[in-house]
Design a protein around this motif. Sequence first.
Motif, PDB file in Angstrom:
ATOM      1  N   LYS A  14       0.816  -1.254   0.133  1.00  0.00           N
ATOM      2  CA  LYS A  14      -0.058   0.064   0.018  1.00  0.00           C
ATOM      3  C   LYS A  14       0.892   1.147  -0.014  1.00  0.00           C
ATOM      4  O   LYS A  14       0.224   2.498   0.341  1.00  0.00           O
ATOM      5  CB  LYS A  14      -0.806   0.187   1.242  1.00  0.00           C
ATOM      6  CG  LYS A  14      -2.088  -0.789   1.280  1.00  0.00           C
ATOM      7  CD  LYS A  14      -3.055  -1.048   2.308  1.00  0.00           C
ATOM      8  CE  LYS A  14      -4.020  -1.935   2.196  1.00  0.00           C
ATOM      9  NZ  LYS A  14      -5.057  -2.124   3.088  1.00  0.00           N
ATOM     10  N   SER A  43      -1.307  -1.617 -13.502  1.00  0.00           N
ATOM     11  CA  SER A  43      -2.602  -1.513 -13.086  1.00  0.00           C
ATOM     12  C   SER A  43      -2.826  -1.570 -11.481  1.00  0.00           C
ATOM     13  O   SER A  43      -3.478  -1.036 -10.919  1.00  0.00           O
ATOM     14  CB  SER A  43      -3.294  -2.759 -13.647  1.00  0.00           C
ATOM     15  OG  SER A  43      -4.617  -2.712 -13.358  1.00  0.00           O
ATOM     16  N   ASP A  44      -2.042  -2.649 -11.082  1.00  0.00           N
ATOM     17  CA  ASP A  44      -2.024  -2.705  -9.241  1.00  0.00           C
ATOM     18  C   ASP A  44      -1.455  -1.272  -8.826  1.00  0.00           C
ATOM     19  O   ASP A  44      -2.037  -0.945  -7.737  1.00  0.00           O
ATOM     20  CB  ASP A  44      -1.008  -4.012  -8.958  1.00  0.00           C
ATOM     21  CG  ASP A  44      -1.686  -5.223  -9.440  1.00  0.00           C
ATOM     22  OD1 ASP A  44      -2.749  -5.271  -9.849  1.00  0.00           O
ATOM     23  OD2 ASP A  44      -0.851  -5.921  -9.382  1.00  0.00           O
ATOM     24  N   LYS A  47      -4.578   1.177  -8.937  1.00  0.00           N
ATOM     25  CA  LYS A  47      -5.519   0.849  -8.023  1.00  0.00           C
ATOM     26  C   LYS A  47      -4.851   1.149  -6.363  1.00  0.00           C
ATOM     27  O   LYS A  47      -5.820   1.631  -5.583  1.00  0.00           O
ATOM     28  CB  LYS A  47      -6.071  -0.351  -7.995  1.00  0.00           C
ATOM     29  CG  LYS A  47      -6.982  -1.066  -7.038  1.00  0.00           C
ATOM     30  CD  LYS A  47      -7.269  -2.674  -7.369  1.00  0.00           C
ATOM     31  CE  LYS A  47      -8.440  -3.058  -6.569  1.00  0.00           C
ATOM     32  NZ  LYS A  47      -9.207  -2.010  -5.645  1.00  0.00           N
ATOM     33  N   LEU A  50      -5.327   5.040  -6.025  1.00  0.00           N
ATOM     34  CA  LEU A  50      -6.794   5.468  -5.933  1.00  0.00           C
ATOM     35  C   LEU A  50      -7.163   4.880  -4.625  1.00  0.00           C
ATOM     36  O   LEU A  50      -8.032   5.448  -3.857  1.00  0.00           O
ATOM     37  CB  LEU A  50      -7.513   4.712  -7.106  1.00  0.00           C
ATOM     38  CG  LEU A  50      -7.371   5.245  -8.558  1.00  0.00           C
ATOM     39  CD1 LEU A  50      -7.830   4.715  -9.532  1.00  0.00           C
ATOM     40  CD2 LEU A  50      -7.578   6.970  -8.469  1.00  0.00           C
ATOM     41  N   ASP A  51      -6.880   3.840  -3.850  1.00  0.00           N
ATOM     42  CA  ASP A  51      -7.575   3.141  -2.816  1.00  0.00           C
ATOM     43  C   ASP A  51      -6.729   3.844  -1.653  1.00  0.00           C
ATOM     44  O   ASP A  51      -7.234   3.519  -0.530  1.00  0.00           O
ATOM     45  CB  ASP A  51      -7.382   1.700  -2.874  1.00  0.00           C
ATOM     46  CG  ASP A  51      -8.274   1.090  -3.766  1.00  0.00           C
ATOM     47  OD1 ASP A  51      -9.170   1.593  -4.229  1.00  0.00           O
ATOM     48  OD2 ASP A  51      -8.239  -0.176  -4.213  1.00  0.00           O
ATOM     49  N   ALA A  76      -3.200   8.091 -11.879  1.00  0.00           N
ATOM     50  CA  ALA A  76      -3.660   6.880 -11.817  1.00  0.00           C
ATOM     51  C   ALA A  76      -4.515   6.273 -12.892  1.00  0.00           C
ATOM     52  O   ALA A  76      -4.532   5.122 -13.324  1.00  0.00           O
ATOM     53  CB  ALA A  76      -4.354   6.661 -10.455  1.00  0.00           C
ATOM     54  N   TYR A  77      -5.552   7.183 -13.186  1.00  0.00           N
ATOM     55  CA  TYR A  77      -6.727   6.861 -14.404  1.00  0.00           C
ATOM     56  C   TYR A  77      -5.761   6.714 -15.672  1.00  0.00           C
ATOM     57  O   TYR A  77      -6.122   5.984 -16.574  1.00  0.00           O
ATOM     58  CB  TYR A  77      -7.771   7.854 -14.116  1.00  0.00           C
ATOM     59  CG  TYR A  77      -8.503   7.379 -13.106  1.00  0.00           C
ATOM     60  CD1 TYR A  77      -9.434   6.237 -13.182  1.00  0.00           C
ATOM     61  CD2 TYR A  77      -8.728   8.297 -12.387  1.00  0.00           C
ATOM     62  CE1 TYR A  77     -10.199   6.060 -12.309  1.00  0.00           C
ATOM     63  CE2 TYR A  77      -9.939   7.868 -11.186  1.00  0.00           C
ATOM     64  CZ  TYR A  77     -10.561   6.693 -11.021  1.00  0.00           C
ATOM     65  OH  TYR A  77     -11.453   6.431 -10.236  1.00  0.00           O
ATOM     66  N   GLN A  80      -4.415   3.389 -15.862  1.00  0.00           N
ATOM     67  CA  GLN A  80      -5.356   2.214 -16.272  1.00  0.00           C
ATOM     68  C   GLN A  80      -5.784   2.515 -17.708  1.00  0.00           C
ATOM     69  O   GLN A  80      -6.058   1.402 -18.124  1.00  0.00           O
ATOM     70  CB  GLN A  80      -6.589   2.626 -15.153  1.00  0.00           C
ATOM     71  CG  GLN A  80      -6.531   2.388 -13.846  1.00  0.00           C
ATOM     72  CD  GLN A  80      -7.683   2.436 -13.055  1.00  0.00           C
ATOM     73  OE1 GLN A  80      -8.598   2.996 -13.294  1.00  0.00           O
ATOM     74  NE2 GLN A  80      -7.712   1.626 -11.936  1.00  0.00           N
ATOM     75  N   GLN A  99     -14.579   6.596 -15.362  1.00  0.00           N
ATOM     76  CA  GLN A  99     -14.148   6.393 -13.967  1.00  0.00           C
ATOM     77  C   GLN A  99     -13.397   7.854 -13.870  1.00  0.00           C
ATOM     78  O   GLN A  99     -13.594   8.579 -12.815  1.00  0.00           O
ATOM     79  CB  GLN A  99     -13.473   5.391 -13.632  1.00  0.00           C
ATOM     80  CG  GLN A  99     -14.323   4.217 -13.534  1.00  0.00           C
ATOM     81  CD  GLN A  99     -13.506   2.923 -13.299  1.00  0.00           C
ATOM     82  OE1 GLN A  99     -12.485   3.126 -12.734  1.00  0.00           O
ATOM     83  NE2 GLN A  99     -14.258   1.617 -13.433  1.00  0.00           N
TER      84      GLN A  99
END
Length: 184
Positions: A14, A43-44, A47, A50-51, A76-77, A80, A99
């Motif tokens: 994280k 991708s991870d 995420k 964003l998280d 981040a986007y 993606q 998104q």
Amino acid sequence: LVQKAQDILKQDPKNFRAAYFVALYGPKVGGANPSPDVQSEVSDAAKVMLDNMPQKPANLSDEQWTTAKAQLTSIAYNAQVWVASTKKDPAAVEDAYKQWLQADPGNAAASASYAKTLYEDKKIPQALYEYARAASVEGPTALPDAGKQQALNFFKTEYKNYHGNDDGEDQILQQAKTSPLPPD
């Protein structure tokens, strides 16, 4: 740098800063034909970003933090979108753009990129809306004047080509000012 950041993420899944570097530089390192491992790592990382958005630093005003958070969200986007594009998955590309625009509705550059993607996929009505959106965004996330004019000119030309006249053009431009995505 990307490899070091990935190593950090293996130890601390994280870690926002490590995820940031992978999401930012992974697409540059991966290029147009990345390995599935690079796609997955980027991708991870997106995420994780964003998280695990950090709290507002004490040294930033609310306005500065809003701007910084929007920039971090865009990274981040964008990562993606890149992953979905390199996987040649148009539905995932569209989902990522949607998104992104829901999370950062004032991002004119995202609207312009999404418009180009939709246009290339022959989704003309949706593309026209996003070109109108890109041309209508005001403020710090607006396109430069030349980019705005280019998006507006393209919208007007293609709108006439698609509809046969300019009836309704003004309504689309007005609606695009208020919503980042067209109505269903």
